[in-house]
Design a protein around this motif. Structure first.
Motif, short mmCIF file in Angstrom:
data_model
loop_
_atom_site.label_atom_id
_atom_site.label_comp_id
_atom_site.label_asym_id
_atom_site.label_seq_id
_atom_site.Cartn_x
_atom_site.Cartn_y
_atom_site.Cartn_z
N VAL A 113 -2.42 -61.99 -16.90
CA VAL A 113 -1.09 -61.99 -16.27
C VAL A 113 -0.31 -60.73 -16.64
O VAL A 113 0.37 -60.13 -15.80
N SER A 114 -0.42 -60.29 -17.89
CA SER A 114 0.30 -59.09 -18.33
C SER A 114 -0.22 -57.84 -17.61
O SER A 114 0.57 -56.98 -17.23
N VAL A 115 -1.52 -57.76 -17.44
CA VAL A 115 -2.09 -56.60 -16.75
C VAL A 115 -1.60 -56.51 -15.31
O VAL A 115 -1.36 -55.40 -14.78
N ILE A 116 -1.38 -57.64 -14.67
CA ILE A 116 -0.91 -57.63 -13.28
C ILE A 116 0.60 -57.55 -13.20
O ILE A 116 1.16 -56.84 -12.35
N ALA A 117 1.31 -58.25 -14.08
CA ALA A 117 2.77 -58.37 -13.96
C ALA A 117 3.49 -57.06 -14.28
O ALA A 117 4.43 -56.68 -13.57
N LEU A 118 3.10 -56.37 -15.35
CA LEU A 118 3.82 -55.15 -15.74
C LEU A 118 3.73 -54.06 -14.67
O LEU A 118 4.76 -53.48 -14.28
N PRO A 119 2.55 -53.71 -14.15
CA PRO A 119 2.54 -52.72 -13.04
C PRO A 119 3.26 -53.22 -11.79
O PRO A 119 3.88 -52.43 -11.07
N ALA A 120 3.19 -54.54 -11.51
CA ALA A 120 3.88 -55.07 -10.33
C ALA A 120 5.39 -54.90 -10.45
O ALA A 120 6.08 -54.54 -9.48
N ILE A 121 5.94 -55.15 -11.64
CA ILE A 121 7.37 -54.97 -11.86
C ILE A 121 7.76 -53.50 -11.69
O ILE A 121 8.79 -53.17 -11.09
N TYR A 122 6.92 -52.62 -12.23
CA TYR A 122 7.22 -51.18 -12.08
C TYR A 122 7.16 -50.75 -10.62
O TYR A 122 8.02 -49.99 -10.15
N PHE A 123 6.15 -51.19 -9.88
CA PHE A 123 6.04 -50.83 -8.47
C PHE A 123 7.24 -51.37 -7.68
O PHE A 123 7.73 -50.70 -6.76
N LEU A 124 7.73 -52.57 -8.04
CA LEU A 124 8.89 -53.12 -7.37
C LEU A 124 10.13 -52.27 -7.64
O LEU A 124 10.90 -51.95 -6.71
N ILE A 125 10.33 -51.89 -8.90
CA ILE A 125 11.49 -51.05 -9.23
C ILE A 125 11.36 -49.68 -8.57
O ILE A 125 12.35 -49.12 -8.06
N ALA A 126 10.15 -49.12 -8.54
CA ALA A 126 9.95 -47.80 -7.92
C ALA A 126 10.18 -47.85 -6.42
O ALA A 126 10.71 -46.89 -5.83
N SER A 127 9.81 -48.96 -5.79
CA SER A 127 10.03 -49.07 -4.34
C SER A 127 11.51 -49.24 -4.00
O SER A 127 11.97 -48.78 -2.95
N LEU A 128 12.27 -49.92 -4.87
CA LEU A 128 13.69 -50.09 -4.62
C LEU A 128 14.51 -48.89 -5.04
O LEU A 128 15.67 -48.77 -4.65
N SER A 129 13.94 -48.01 -5.83
CA SER A 129 14.68 -46.86 -6.33
C SER A 129 14.75 -45.77 -5.26
O SER A 129 13.85 -45.61 -4.43
N ASN A 130 15.85 -45.00 -5.33
CA ASN A 130 16.03 -43.87 -4.40
C ASN A 130 15.37 -42.60 -4.91
O ASN A 130 15.27 -41.62 -4.18
#
Length: 323
Positions: A113-130
């Motif tokens: 779960v950690s291997v999947i969750a941490l990159p997923a959170i980063y990708f979500l923040i990067a997609s919402l970031s300008n």
């Protein structure tokens, strides 16, 4: 980045939710650490009280936790959570204080779960970031977070096992002294283990738990040799494994248990004194690091600053006028 969080409501709410979850996790971890001694103490008191049989039956039952149920469902779906180094991982988790048979599968599930969750959170923040980030940068950060999620649970288990091992090692010489007193007073080994386990609940609960488990196994019908070996294996401490082997050999050869406890207690106290001296001798080396990094540059600056000011005020104008 700060302007984005200030102007974007969704990103701000997501960030606040993440901070809230992190704070709640830290608070829950702190509360569990504070209540750990109280839980062990209450369980051992119940074992020594009138409801001993009911409590022993409750402790021997293996109830599936929520994590184990999730692991079972995932394995039924087709994903195998068995580790390639199952025995080594199980011994490590037992040394960290996780004796449940489902602990290796739960540990593998947490890492997954950690291997999947941490990159997923980063990708979500990067997609919402300008802020514009290139694809190699996003892939690199995702890879790094995946590696962190893979090895961070292992580091937590290792740190917990080291702290537990240190607490057991520090409290075991006192346990040996009490065992020696009980054996010389006329108690048998099983009765002495039970008595010392009940007496050390407040001072050293981990050692008391090991002794109580060994006593319960012997009372349940297990051989003394098997119970002592299991005690050493569940502790994860080499000194207790050696102690269990020493008691087994003493029982087989018919030598005095009191003399064995006296000699081994003296050796354990000598080892503890040597460890304390080793830590004391390391202090000058550890203190020299902040001394060199923080204080030495300041002292050099204070000593050299008057000369530098005098050079700037006197010598440089003199050289300039002479030119």
């Amino acid at each position: 980045m700060l302007e984005f969080f200030a102007n974007n409501d969704v990103a701000r709410l997501a960030f606040l939710a993440l901070v809230f979850a992190l704070a709640m996790g830290i608070a829950a971890f702190g509360i569990s650490r504070v209540n750990q001694r109280a839980v062990v103490r209450s369980e051992l008191k119940e074992l020594s009280g009138s409801g001993a049989m009911a409590q022993r039956e409750r402790l021997t039952e293996q109830k599936d936790s929520a994590w184990s149920k999730v692991a079972d469902r995932i394995e039924k779906s087709g994903l195998n959570l068995a580790d390639t180094q199952g025995d080594k991982l199980r011994n490590k988790l037992i040394a960290a204080g996780f004796p449940s048979p489902a602990a290796p599968r739960i540990f593998t599930l947490v890492r997954f779960v950690s291997v999947i969750a941490l990159p997923a959170i980063y990708f979500l923040i990067a997609s919402l970031s300008n802020t514009k980030q290139t694809t190699p940068q996003i892939m690199l950060w995702g890879l790094l977070l995946g590696v962190v999620g893979l090895y961070f649970p292992n580091l937590l288990v290792t740190a917990r096992a080291d702290r537990r091992r240190e607490e057991i090692i520090n409290g075991f010489p006192d346990c040996l002294d009490l065992l020696l007193v009980c054996v010389e007073a006329g108690l048998g080994l099983e009765a002495a283990l039970d008595r010392v386990g009940r007496e050390m609940v407040g001072s050293h609960p981990l050692v008391a738990q090991l002794l109580s488990q060994a006593t319960l196994q012997m009372r349940a019908g297990a051989a003394r040799e098997d119970a002592l070996r299991q005690m050493g294996q569940s502790s994860g401490v080499d000194e207790i494994k050696s102690f269990a082997t020493l008691l087994i050999q003493s029982d087989r050869l018919g030598t005095s248990v009191a003399q064995t406890l006296r000699v081994y207690s003296s050796e354990m106290r000598e080892k503890r004194r040597m460890r304390a001296e080793e830590k004391a001798h390391r202090l000058p080396v550890l203190i020299s690091i902040p001394l060199v990094v923080c204080m030495l540059p300041t002292m050099i600056g204070v000593l050299m600053l008057p000369a530098v000011v005098r050079t700037i005020r006197v010598l440089i104008p003199a050289f300039g006028g002479g030119g």
